[in-house]
Design a protein around this motif. Structure first.
Motif, PDB file in Angstrom:
ATOM      1  N   LEU A  40     -24.360  -1.673 -16.819  1.00 39.01           N
ATOM      2  CA  LEU A  40     -24.814  -2.312 -18.125  1.00 39.01           C
ATOM      3  C   LEU A  40     -24.352  -1.404 -19.523  1.00 39.01           C
ATOM      4  CD1 LEU A  40     -28.385  -3.569 -17.861  1.00 39.01           C
ATOM      5  CD2 LEU A  40     -26.371  -4.921 -17.543  1.00 39.01           C
ATOM      6  N   LEU A  41     -23.519  -1.739 -20.351  1.00 38.34           N
ATOM      7  CA  LEU A  41     -23.110  -0.977 -21.418  1.00 38.34           C
ATOM      8  C   LEU A  41     -23.331  -1.859 -22.725  1.00 38.34           C
ATOM      9  CD1 LEU A  41     -19.594  -0.516 -19.820  1.00 38.34           C
ATOM     10  CD2 LEU A  41     -21.098   1.318 -20.200  1.00 38.34           C
ATOM     11  N   GLN A  42     -23.414  -0.977 -23.939  1.00 35.06           N
ATOM     12  CA  GLN A  42     -23.569  -1.563 -25.212  1.00 35.06           C
ATOM     13  C   GLN A  42     -22.346  -0.825 -25.969  1.00 35.06           C
ATOM     14  OE1 GLN A  42     -25.973   0.574 -24.069  1.00 35.06           O
ATOM     15  NE2 GLN A  42     -26.578  -1.042 -22.398  1.00 35.06           N
ATOM     16  N   ASN A  43     -22.966  -1.018 -27.412  1.00 35.94           N
ATOM     17  CA  ASN A  43     -22.018  -0.053 -28.383  1.00 35.94           C
ATOM     18  C   ASN A  43     -22.580   0.951 -29.274  1.00 35.94           C
ATOM     19  OD1 ASN A  43     -19.538  -1.552 -27.553  1.00 35.94           O
ATOM     20  ND2 ASN A  43     -19.715  -3.254 -29.114  1.00 35.94           N
ATOM     21  N   GLU A  44     -23.820   1.635 -28.593  1.00 35.56           N
ATOM     22  CA  GLU A  44     -24.347   2.656 -29.418  1.00 35.56           C
ATOM     23  C   GLU A  44     -23.999   3.930 -28.895  1.00 35.56           C
ATOM     24  OE1 GLU A  44     -28.314   0.398 -31.260  1.00 35.56           O
ATOM     25  OE2 GLU A  44     -28.769   1.358 -29.390  1.00 35.56           O
ATOM     26  N   PRO A  59     -21.588  -6.092 -26.431  1.00 33.04           N
ATOM     27  CA  PRO A  59     -20.765  -5.540 -27.341  1.00 33.04           C
ATOM     28  C   PRO A  59     -21.808  -5.496 -28.594  1.00 33.04           C
ATOM     29  CG  PRO A  59     -20.005  -7.933 -27.235  1.00 33.04           C
ATOM     30  CD  PRO A  59     -21.027  -7.578 -26.116  1.00 33.04           C
ATOM     31  N   ALA A  60     -22.789  -4.757 -28.837  1.00 36.07           N
ATOM     32  CA  ALA A  60     -23.911  -4.763 -29.859  1.00 36.07           C
ATOM     33  C   ALA A  60     -23.962  -3.310 -30.132  1.00 36.07           C
ATOM     34  CB  ALA A  60     -25.093  -5.514 -29.600  1.00 36.07           C
ATOM     35  N   LEU A  64      -9.022  -5.102 -22.020  1.00 30.56           N
ATOM     36  CA  LEU A  64     -10.245  -4.528 -21.245  1.00 30.56           C
ATOM     37  C   LEU A  64     -10.900  -5.846 -20.760  1.00 30.56           C
ATOM     38  CD1 LEU A  64     -11.995  -1.506 -23.044  1.00 30.56           C
ATOM     39  CD2 LEU A  64     -10.690  -1.632 -21.105  1.00 30.56           C
ATOM     40  N   PHE A  65     -10.608  -6.829 -21.308  1.00 30.84           N
ATOM     41  CA  PHE A  65     -11.607  -8.472 -20.761  1.00 30.84           C
ATOM     42  C   PHE A  65     -11.331  -8.403 -19.388  1.00 30.84           C
ATOM     43  CE2 PHE A  65     -10.983 -10.403 -25.443  1.00 30.84           C
ATOM     44  CZ  PHE A  65     -11.984  -9.498 -25.741  1.00 30.84           C
ATOM     45  N   PRO A  66      -9.904  -8.238 -18.617  1.00 32.32           N
ATOM     46  CA  PRO A  66     -10.241  -8.607 -17.301  1.00 32.32           C
ATOM     47  C   PRO A  66     -11.227  -7.629 -16.216  1.00 32.32           C
ATOM     48  CG  PRO A  66      -7.790  -8.468 -18.036  1.00 32.32           C
ATOM     49  CD  PRO A  66      -8.852  -7.975 -19.236  1.00 32.32           C
ATOM     50  N   PHE A  67     -11.514  -6.505 -17.141  1.00 34.59           N
ATOM     51  CA  PHE A  67     -12.371  -5.779 -16.136  1.00 34.59           C
ATOM     52  C   PHE A  67     -13.847  -5.896 -16.419  1.00 34.59           C
ATOM     53  CE2 PHE A  67      -8.701  -2.425 -17.538  1.00 34.59           C
ATOM     54  CZ  PHE A  67      -7.958  -2.994 -16.645  1.00 34.59           C
ATOM     55  N   VAL A  68     -13.923  -6.792 -17.343  1.00 26.48           N
ATOM     56  CA  VAL A  68     -15.567  -7.045 -17.684  1.00 26.48           C
ATOM     57  C   VAL A  68     -15.940  -8.523 -16.820  1.00 26.48           C
ATOM     58  CG1 VAL A  68     -17.040  -8.067 -19.525  1.00 26.48           C
ATOM     59  CG2 VAL A  68     -14.988  -6.252 -19.862  1.00 26.48           C
ATOM     60  N   ASP A  69     -16.911  -8.299 -16.011  1.00 30.33           N
ATOM     61  CA  ASP A  69     -17.274  -9.459 -15.073  1.00 30.33           C
ATOM     62  C   ASP A  69     -18.186 -10.428 -16.151  1.00 30.33           C
ATOM     63  OD1 ASP A  69     -16.699  -8.673 -12.303  1.00 30.33           O
ATOM     64  OD2 ASP A  69     -17.276  -6.897 -12.983  1.00 30.33           O
ATOM     65  N   MET A  70     -19.113  -9.728 -16.885  1.00 31.34           N
ATOM     66  CA  MET A  70     -19.906 -10.747 -17.727  1.00 31.34           C
ATOM     67  C   MET A  70     -20.192 -10.027 -19.057  1.00 31.34           C
ATOM     68  SD  MET A  70     -23.914 -11.781 -17.122  1.00 31.34           S
ATOM     69  CE  MET A  70     -23.438 -12.989 -15.998  1.00 31.34           C
ATOM     70  N   LEU A  71     -19.889 -10.633 -20.180  1.00 29.88           N
ATOM     71  CA  LEU A  71     -19.936 -10.446 -21.541  1.00 29.88           C
ATOM     72  C   LEU A  71     -21.329 -11.408 -22.063  1.00 29.88           C
ATOM     73  CD1 LEU A  71     -18.310  -8.835 -23.729  1.00 29.88           C
ATOM     74  CD2 LEU A  71     -17.316 -11.185 -24.245  1.00 29.88           C
ATOM     75  N   ILE A  72     -22.163 -10.519 -22.540  1.00 34.05           N
ATOM     76  CA  ILE A  72     -23.380 -11.161 -23.264  1.00 34.05           C
ATOM     77  C   ILE A  72     -23.472 -10.715 -24.781  1.00 34.05           C
ATOM     78  CG2 ILE A  72     -25.786 -11.476 -23.131  1.00 34.05           C
ATOM     79  CD1 ILE A  72     -25.735 -10.672 -20.082  1.00 34.05           C
ATOM     80  N   LEU A  73     -23.282 -11.737 -25.670  1.00 32.35           N
ATOM     81  CA  LEU A  73     -23.219 -11.592 -27.097  1.00 32.35           C
ATOM     82  C   LEU A  73     -23.991 -12.576 -27.711  1.00 32.35           C
ATOM     83  CD1 LEU A  73     -19.529 -11.902 -27.634  1.00 32.35           C
ATOM     84  CD2 LEU A  73     -20.652 -12.972 -25.988  1.00 32.35           C
ATOM     85  N   ASN A  74     -24.372 -12.284 -29.082  1.00 33.62           N
ATOM     86  CA  ASN A  74     -24.899 -13.369 -29.967  1.00 33.62           C
ATOM     87  C   ASN A  74     -23.726 -13.894 -30.921  1.00 33.62           C
ATOM     88  OD1 ASN A  74     -24.442 -11.260 -31.993  1.00 33.62           O
ATOM     89  ND2 ASN A  74     -26.809 -10.635 -32.019  1.00 33.62           N
ATOM     90  N   GLU A  75     -24.280 -14.673 -31.848  1.00 34.18           N
ATOM     91  CA  GLU A  75     -23.445 -15.222 -32.618  1.00 34.18           C
ATOM     92  C   GLU A  75     -22.567 -14.400 -33.734  1.00 34.18           C
ATOM     93  OE1 GLU A  75     -26.718 -15.720 -32.637  1.00 34.18           O
ATOM     94  OE2 GLU A  75     -27.181 -17.552 -33.615  1.00 34.18           O
ATOM     95  N   GLU A  77     -21.718 -11.257 -32.970  1.00 29.57           N
ATOM     96  CA  GLU A  77     -20.611 -10.582 -32.030  1.00 29.57           C
ATOM     97  C   GLU A  77     -19.630 -11.415 -31.651  1.00 29.57           C
ATOM     98  OE1 GLU A  77     -24.844  -7.931 -31.344  1.00 29.57           O
ATOM     99  OE2 GLU A  77     -23.998  -9.380 -29.450  1.00 29.57           O
ATOM    100  N   VAL A  78     -19.954 -12.528 -31.490  1.00 26.64           N
ATOM    101  CA  VAL A  78     -18.929 -13.612 -31.074  1.00 26.64           C
ATOM    102  C   VAL A  78     -17.815 -13.507 -32.126  1.00 26.64           C
ATOM    103  CG1 VAL A  78     -18.241 -15.932 -30.517  1.00 26.64           C
ATOM    104  CG2 VAL A  78     -20.260 -15.074 -29.513  1.00 26.64           C
ATOM    105  N   GLU A  79     -18.385 -13.648 -33.538  1.00 22.51           N
ATOM    106  CA  GLU A  79     -17.372 -13.882 -34.591  1.00 22.51           C
ATOM    107  C   GLU A  79     -16.615 -12.570 -34.793  1.00 22.51           C
ATOM    108  OE1 GLU A  79     -17.558 -15.095 -39.455  1.00 22.51           O
ATOM    109  OE2 GLU A  79     -19.327 -15.045 -38.192  1.00 22.51           O
ATOM    110  N   ALA A  80     -17.158 -11.436 -34.381  1.00 26.87           N
ATOM    111  CA  ALA A  80     -16.352 -10.077 -34.555  1.00 26.87           C
ATOM    112  C   ALA A  80     -15.320 -10.013 -33.436  1.00 26.87           C
ATOM    113  CB  ALA A  80     -17.286  -8.838 -34.299  1.00 26.87           C
ATOM    114  N   ILE A  81     -15.495 -10.823 -32.344  1.00 25.34           N
ATOM    115  CA  ILE A  81     -14.413 -10.687 -31.312  1.00 25.34           C
ATOM    116  C   ILE A  81     -13.299 -11.873 -31.493  1.00 25.34           C
ATOM    117  CG2 ILE A  81     -14.053 -11.082 -28.915  1.00 25.34           C
ATOM    118  CD1 ILE A  81     -16.565  -9.462 -28.407  1.00 25.34           C
ATOM    119  N   THR A  82     -13.795 -13.063 -31.651  1.00 31.42           N
ATOM    120  CA  THR A  82     -12.957 -14.285 -31.991  1.00 31.42           C
ATOM    121  C   THR A  82     -12.411 -14.413 -33.062  1.00 31.42           C
ATOM    122  OG1 THR A  82     -14.711 -15.601 -32.254  1.00 31.42           O
ATOM    123  CG2 THR A  82     -14.093 -15.200 -29.886  1.00 31.42           C
ATOM    124  N   ASP A  83     -13.057 -13.728 -34.318  1.00 32.26           N
ATOM    125  CA  ASP A  83     -12.589 -14.361 -35.816  1.00 32.26           C
ATOM    126  C   ASP A  83     -13.127 -15.680 -35.923  1.00 32.26           C
ATOM    127  OD1 ASP A  83     -11.713 -11.628 -36.223  1.00 32.26           O
ATOM    128  OD2 ASP A  83      -9.852 -12.250 -35.557  1.00 32.26           O
TER     129      ASP A  83
END
Length: 307
Positions: free
Chosen positions: A135-139, A163-164, A173-184, A186-192
């Protein structure tokens, strides 16, 4: 049983309770101050352990008076702390303000978390085996998280990334990630693209699948959560109605509980319902780690919801 290796932050949360959050330039009176061990990494580790996971924590504390408490609290949960390092200076500190509705604002001082570098991961990486989960985060520094993702992938270790706080994750890096768990946010930060409702969340999850992330979970607070994988399976899990007192660590509780259930081999729809119940229970108690429910409490709550 597969190990759950949490690589991330440990903070001392200094929590002030207020009627309403202050406006810029405003001084207000608080209802009281409390000190709670927290940090996204440690919170997720505790959540996974209380749901029955075999958990190892890797990260860094400082040389201040908070460090001993941060480590001993994890040990009391049966979490392996052999890979927690001590760095000169302060431990991570989070200044949290919680209003009367349970909503919070957080100012983070990273302290020792910001000094946990890729070279510090060598011992924990050597003992990870295929079938384990990290499990990884952004702190912690991004270069450390990136190194952990790449190393885990090379060893056949499943990667769950939260990614919080919000950051734009490099697409390579996306192909190396099995599961991405994020809130609204964090989604906007990644997808714009903003996510304000279920339909927008559904579109964002589909886009992230197309970018080679195998499984995506977007948490939507009171609107529950949506899951989507690359095979097109989509699940919407509603939230539970509870009396919220403090939303601190609700997302971390969801993630840790879900990871533990997934390692136990339960179907994803059951994992989502279980994790949603865990998060709901956590907001009914003030504080971070002390608000995280045990497996017994979560199962009892779910059983009560079936009546």
């Amino acid at each position: 049983m597969s190990k759950i290796v949490v690589i991330g932050s440990m903070n001392m949360d200094i929590v002030n309770h207020v009627e309403n959050h202050p406006q810029p330039g405003e001084t207000i009176k608080g209802w009281g101050t409390a000190y709670h061990p927290g940090g996204k990494g440690a919170n997720q580790a505790v959540a996974a352990a209380r749901s029955g996971g075999q958990v190892i924590m890797a990260g860094a504390v400082g040389t201040d008076t908070f460090s001993g408490k941060l480590v001993s609290t994890l040990q009391e949960e049966g979490i392996n702390t052999d890979f927690i390092l001590e760095k000169d200076g302060t431990s991570g500190i989070a200044f949290i303000t919680v209003d009367s509705s349970g909503e919070n604002t957080i100012i983070l001082s990273e302290g020792s978390n910001g000094k946990f570098m890729p070279d510090d991961l060598e011992p924990i990486c050597r003992m990870m085996e295929s079938g384990d989960v990290i499990l990884l985060q952004n702190e912690i520094p991004w270069q450390t998280t990136e190194y952990a993702i790449q190393t885990a992938y090379s060893k056949g270790v499943r990667v769950i990334l939260n990614p919080a706080p919000a950051v734009k994750v490099p697409k390579e890096l996306f192909p190396f990630v099995d599961m991405l768990i994020l809130n609204e946010t964090e989604v906007e930060a990644i997808t714009d693209k903003p996510v304000k409702d279920i339909d927008q969340a559904r579109n964002a999850a589909s886009q992230l699948n197309e970018w080679n992330i195998k499984e995506v979970i977007i948490t939507l607070g009171k609107n529950g959560a949506i899951y989507r994988n690359q095979n097109g399976l989509e699940l919407v899990t509603p939230s539970f109605s509870v009396n919220a007192k403090d939303t601190t660590a609700a997302g971390d509780t969801f993630i840790g509980a879900l990871a533990a259930e997934r390692v136990l081999g339960h179907p994803i729809q059951d994992c989502l319902r279980y994790a949603t119940a865990a998060a709901a229970l956590s907001v009914t108690v003030q504080g971070a780690q002390n608000s995280i429910p045990t497996r017994e409490k979560i199962l009892s709550f779910l059983k009560s919801m079936e009546k």
